[in-house]
Design a protein around this motif. Structure first.
Motif, mmCIF file in Angstrom:
data_model
loop_
_atom_site.group_PDB
_atom_site.id
_atom_site.type_symbol
_atom_site.label_atom_id
_atom_site.label_comp_id
_atom_site.label_asym_id
_atom_site.label_seq_id
_atom_site.Cartn_x
_atom_site.Cartn_y
_atom_site.Cartn_z
ATOM 1 N N GLY A 91 -9.225 -3.092 0.014
ATOM 2 C CA GLY A 91 -8.702 -2.315 -1.106
ATOM 3 C C GLY A 91 -7.236 -1.947 -0.949
ATOM 4 O O GLY A 91 -6.651 -1.348 -1.848
ATOM 5 N N TYR A 92 -6.640 -2.283 0.184
ATOM 6 C CA TYR A 92 -5.229 -2.008 0.454
ATOM 7 C C TYR A 92 -4.514 -3.322 0.739
ATOM 8 O O TYR A 92 -5.132 -4.307 1.116
ATOM 9 N N ARG A 93 -3.197 -3.321 0.557
ATOM 10 C CA ARG A 93 -2.406 -4.499 0.895
ATOM 11 C C ARG A 93 -1.138 -4.063 1.607
ATOM 12 O O ARG A 93 -0.652 -2.936 1.415
ATOM 13 N N LEU A 94 -0.600 -4.963 2.408
ATOM 14 C CA LEU A 94 0.632 -4.681 3.135
ATOM 15 C C LEU A 94 1.812 -4.631 2.182
ATOM 16 O O LEU A 94 1.900 -5.431 1.249
ATOM 17 N N ARG A 95 2.688 -3.698 2.432
ATOM 18 C CA ARG A 95 3.941 -3.604 1.686
ATOM 19 C C ARG A 95 5.043 -3.404 2.694
ATOM 20 O O ARG A 95 4.857 -2.759 3.712
ATOM 21 N N GLY A 96 6.172 -3.942 2.404
ATOM 22 C CA GLY A 96 7.303 -3.867 3.316
ATOM 23 C C GLY A 96 7.420 -5.170 4.081
ATOM 24 O O GLY A 96 6.784 -6.163 3.768
ATOM 25 N N GLY A 97 8.223 -5.167 5.130
ATOM 26 C CA GLY A 97 8.420 -6.367 5.942
ATOM 27 C C GLY A 97 7.298 -6.536 6.945
ATOM 28 O O GLY A 97 6.248 -5.907 6.855
ATOM 29 N N GLN A 104 9.922 -0.647 7.646
ATOM 30 C CA GLN A 104 8.623 0.009 7.715
ATOM 31 C C GLN A 104 7.580 -0.811 6.972
ATOM 32 O O GLN A 104 7.800 -1.282 5.870
ATOM 33 N N VAL A 105 6.438 -0.980 7.605
ATOM 34 C CA VAL A 105 5.307 -1.670 6.999
ATOM 35 C C VAL A 105 4.251 -0.616 6.717
ATOM 36 O O VAL A 105 3.930 0.212 7.571
ATOM 37 N N ILE A 106 3.723 -0.639 5.490
ATOM 38 C CA ILE A 106 2.699 0.330 5.099
ATOM 39 C C ILE A 106 1.547 -0.394 4.417
ATOM 40 O O ILE A 106 1.677 -1.548 4.011
ATOM 41 N N TYR A 148 -0.195 5.873 -5.364
ATOM 42 C CA TYR A 148 -0.624 4.926 -4.340
ATOM 43 C C TYR A 148 -0.496 5.587 -2.964
ATOM 44 O O TYR A 148 0.552 5.507 -2.325
ATOM 45 N N PRO A 149 -1.570 6.264 -2.511
ATOM 46 C CA PRO A 149 -1.487 6.904 -1.194
ATOM 47 C C PRO A 149 -1.329 5.847 -0.103
ATOM 48 O O PRO A 149 -2.060 4.855 -0.088
ATOM 49 N N ILE A 150 -0.363 6.045 0.749
ATOM 50 C CA ILE A 150 -0.077 5.048 1.776
ATOM 51 C C ILE A 150 -0.704 5.447 3.110
ATOM 52 O O ILE A 150 -0.990 6.619 3.358
ATOM 53 N N MET A 151 -0.934 4.443 3.918
ATOM 54 C CA MET A 151 -1.445 4.678 5.253
ATOM 55 C C MET A 151 -0.801 3.674 6.201
ATOM 56 O O MET A 151 -0.217 2.680 5.757
#
Length: 176
Positions: A91-97, A104-106, A148-151
């Motif tokens: 249900g989540y996907r990587l964002r950032g580099g 920062q990768v989130i 979009y709560p990030i983790m």
């Protein structure tokens, strides 16, 4: 002896591909064919003791930049080795580099989630580092703050991979 090893692995792994059954196409003394056989095991490439040495050799060779071994008579294709150190929960996907250049990768959800109304009511210009793009939306006739709560991403214990296709079957990603 090696033919006995191949036959034993075939029986244990319950392989059905014709190239593995036909001794004229794949020889047990061929390291590349043994690697393909072990990678074909649904239980994982190192489930059986006989597969550990050839698979460990494969990982060493790939880590040194060498190409994937071949096996004559087999319809086989492998990708170049890849590297993905992070992954997200379902249900989540990587964002950032990829994190290699200090970026920062989130992990962010694939769709907006209800979040605290305070995040949408924040008019003082400050930014929240735990939710991306908070905004008001109408849901069931009332206003709801969504975002979009990030983790933090999970870190893979085996971040290198190759994609393997054998005899036109579905491509399988093998992590090492």
């Amino acid at each position: 002896m090696k033919s006995l090893l191949l036959n034993t692995l075939l029986a244990i792994c319950c392989m059905t591909s014709s190239y593995l059954i036909s001794g004229s196409k794949a020889q047990a003394e061929d390291w590349g064919c043994l690697v393909i056989l072990c990678l074909s095991n649904p239980g994982g490439p190192t489930q059986y003791d006989e597969c550990r040495p050839p698979i460990q050799k494969l990982w060493r060779e790939l880590a040194r930049g060498h190409s994937f071994p071949t096996c004559s008579g087999v319809g086989f294709h492998s990708s170049r080795p890849g590297y993905e150190p992070y992954y997200c929960d379902a249900g989540y996907r990587l964002r950032g580099g990829d994190g290699s250049r200090g970026g920062q990768v989130i992990c962010a959800p694939t769709s907006p989630q209800p979040v605290s109304n305070a995040l949408c009511s924040n008019d003082d210009g400050t930014h929240n580092n735990s939710v991306l793009s908070p905004r008001w939306e109408r849901q069931d006739g009332r206003r709801q703050c969504v975002g979009y709560p990030i983790m933090r991403p999970n870190v893979r214990s085996q971040p290198h991979y190759i994609d393997v296709t054998i005899d036109g079957a579905a491509t399988q990603r093998v992590w090492y």
